[in-house]
Scaffold this motif. Structure first.
Motif, mmCIF file in Angstrom:
data_model
loop_
_atom_site.group_PDB
_atom_site.id
_atom_site.type_symbol
_atom_site.label_atom_id
_atom_site.label_comp_id
_atom_site.label_asym_id
_atom_site.label_seq_id
_atom_site.Cartn_x
_atom_site.Cartn_y
_atom_site.Cartn_z
ATOM 1 N N GLU A 170 -3.689 8.773 -4.813
ATOM 2 C CA GLU A 170 -4.271 7.457 -4.531
ATOM 3 C C GLU A 170 -3.425 6.277 -5.016
ATOM 4 N N VAL A 171 -2.230 6.568 -5.547
ATOM 5 C CA VAL A 171 -1.348 5.482 -6.006
ATOM 6 C C VAL A 171 -0.056 5.504 -5.177
ATOM 7 N N PRO A 172 0.391 4.340 -4.668
ATOM 8 C CA PRO A 172 1.582 4.308 -3.803
ATOM 9 C C PRO A 172 2.874 4.361 -4.621
ATOM 10 N N TRP A 173 3.146 5.509 -5.203
ATOM 11 C CA TRP A 173 4.273 5.622 -6.141
ATOM 12 C C TRP A 173 5.606 5.235 -5.532
ATOM 13 N N GLY A 174 5.772 5.576 -4.256
ATOM 14 C CA GLY A 174 7.103 5.402 -3.669
ATOM 15 C C GLY A 174 7.420 3.987 -3.253
ATOM 16 N N GLU A 175 6.401 3.140 -3.088
ATOM 17 C CA GLU A 175 6.625 1.801 -2.514
ATOM 18 C C GLU A 175 7.476 0.933 -3.450
#
Ligand code: TNX
Length: 498
Positions: free
Chosen positions: A491-496
């Motif tokens: 649920e967390v956009p780590w790659g952005e």
């Protein structure tokens, strides 16, 4: 960089915990080989914080930063730390102004400067990428919502070395926690040398949960942990779990047992079967000796006495035990803390109850006695609960706690009957039945720990999961650089990228 992201990007980068007030300032400020850290007058406490900031910034500036004392106006290009009188900031707050030629950090107390330094560190490591050593212009005024921002580490089921505990302390300090609760005894192990009862550590310390690490801290090692925590504004809260969860002690001294026979060491994970003998005088001499040595080693004002899951004492015996224990703690000049169960016996004023399970019943009892509480509701704040069904480590008796659920709750809403002014704050808890190494610890703690930090520090109205998860992603990039084994939850956009 996508414009959608820019809209979401808050001023002052990706700070966690989110500050109280942030305004645009005149910066940017950049570190140069000439940047100095300036402190007002000879003050060992501020000098140490200045030195810590110098160490943090050294890798960015290329050279170690000089810390110098200066009574006049700070030189151009410096980072200036000072204490003054700022009624709006309280004991732990700080004000940070980043201008093009000066970074000025002010607080009432050195503790506030320490928290400001953690903010400066985050601004440099997760702020806009204008180049190394560059931060945007900003004015921040910040202070914590709660005075108790704690984390507990169970070193009894699985022992962690002094080095490991120091590592954990560094994680806490970076997120502005101010309490480290060390769970020093349980059925599976006893982790601190008590000179008057040496077998506790020598024998009880040789146990651990099955497959876990054994060991104990000498008194010098415990003091080393306490001093290290203190240098990072963290008070150590030692816990000796009484009267249950005591097999390691009972195995070390037969005379403490009801029938005078020592049980073997225990390495299972059942709870609630062991107890000191509330009817024996020796029990209270034992407790008094242990707590007296521990109190003498502990500069902080608290002693945690456990009190949980005493399932093999009757309610009457439990009450007798607690009525004898309380004057012992009071005589040592310490504030007693116990798990929720203690709220079912009459408590002296000033006692603190740590709510963990049965919030409904225990919090109501604590509220009725007018005592203060720390909120550690197991279904939100237990970092040993699995994230989801496929999490390898951890337990699930209190539910699965995904990162969003660990963040999306509020200590003031755990139980309506507890008055706001009795809520000291929040404590996140790591039990270690399934945890063995620092990598294991990191995987259960990160990223949830950052959320508990924000719950403890930031105003309720500044918190939103939708926005928080982008800040969290930026912290993930820092954790990657530090080789922290964090769980990359979906649920967390780590790659952005910012
Ligand atoms: C309950 S929380 C316990 C601990 C266990 C934990 C496992 C509390 C006060 N007691 O003894 O380690 O559950 O999650």
């Amino acid at each position: 960089m996508n414009s959608n992201y820019l809209q979401r990007q808050p001023l002052a980068g990706n700070l966690i915990p989110k500050p109280v007030r942030v305004e645009k300032g005149k910066g940017p400020f950049s570190l140069t080989p000439k940047t100095e850290i300036v402190i007002p007058a000879e003050s060992p406490a501020i000098g140490e914080i200045g030195a810590q900031l110098a160490a943090i910034l050294a890798p960015l500036g290329g050279t170690p930063l000089k810390v110098s004392v200066c009574s006049g106006p700070p030189p151009e290009g410096s980072i200036c730390l000072n204490t003054g009188s700022y009624p709006q900031l309280g004991a732990e707050g700080y004000r940070l102004e980043v201008g093009p030629n000066l970074v000025s950090l002010s607080a009432n107390e050195p503790g506030g400067l320490f928290y400001g330094v953690q903010t400066i560190k985050q601004l440099f490591s997760s702020g806009p990428k204008g180049g190394p050593g560059l931060i945007e212009g900003v004015i921040i005024e910040d202070f914590p919502r709660f005075s108790w921002r704690g984390a507990m580490l169970d070193v009894a089921r699985n022992f962690f070395s002094v080095q490991d505990v120091k590592g954990f302390i560094r994680y806490l300090a970076a997120y502005k926690f101010n309490r480290l609760h060390l769970h020093l005894s349980n059925d599976q192990g006893w982790r601190i040398m008590i000179n008057s009862w040496p077998n506790l550590a020598l024998h009880g310390g040789s146990g651990a949960v099955s497959g876990g690490r054994s060991g104990y801290y000498s008194q010098e090692e415990y003091s080393e942990i306490v001093a290290y925590a203190q240098s990072k504004q963290i008070i150590v809260v030692p816990e000796i779990d009484l009267p249950g969860h005591t097999t390691a002690a009972l195995a070390s001294y037969p005379e403490l047992n009801r029938k005078g026979i020592a049980p073997p060491l225990y390495s299972g994970t059942e709870v609630g079967f062991s107890s000191l003998a509330p009817e024996k005088d020796l029990t209270y001499r034992f407790v008094s000796d242990v707590l007296e040595e521990l109190a003498a080693l502990t500069p902080g004002p608290y002693l945690h006495v456990g009190g949980d899951e005493a399932l093999s004492t009757t309610p009457e015996e439990y009450e007798i035990f607690m009525s004898q224990l309380q004057p012992i703690v009071a005589r040592l000049g310490k504030t007693m803390i116990g798990w929720g169960e203690i709220a079912h016996t009459p408590l002296q004023a000033g006692t603190i109850v740590q709510i963990w399970r049965r919030e409904e019943i225990d919090a109501k009892k604590a509220a009725a006695q007018g005592v203060q509480v720390i909120m550690s509701p197991a279904y939100r704040a237990y970092m040993d609960m699995k994230y989801n069904e496929s999490t390898k480590l951890g337990l699930s008796w209190a539910g699965l706690i995904k990162v969003e659920d660990a963040y999306n709750w509020d200590p003031a809403e755990v139980h309506a009957l507890v008055p706001q002014n009795k809520i000291l704050g929040v404590e996140a808890v790591l039990w270690t039945e399934t945890i063995r190494t620092m990598a294991d610890l990191e995987n259960m703690v990160f990223p949830r720990l950052a959320g508990y930090a924000e719950i403890g520090w930031s105003p309720r109205k500044n918190r939103s999961w939708e926005e928080y998860r982008y800040r969290l992603a930026a912290h993930g990039r820092s954790w990657e650089k530090e080789n922290i084994n964090f769980y990359r939850c979906p649920e967390v956009p780590w790659g952005e990228q910012v």
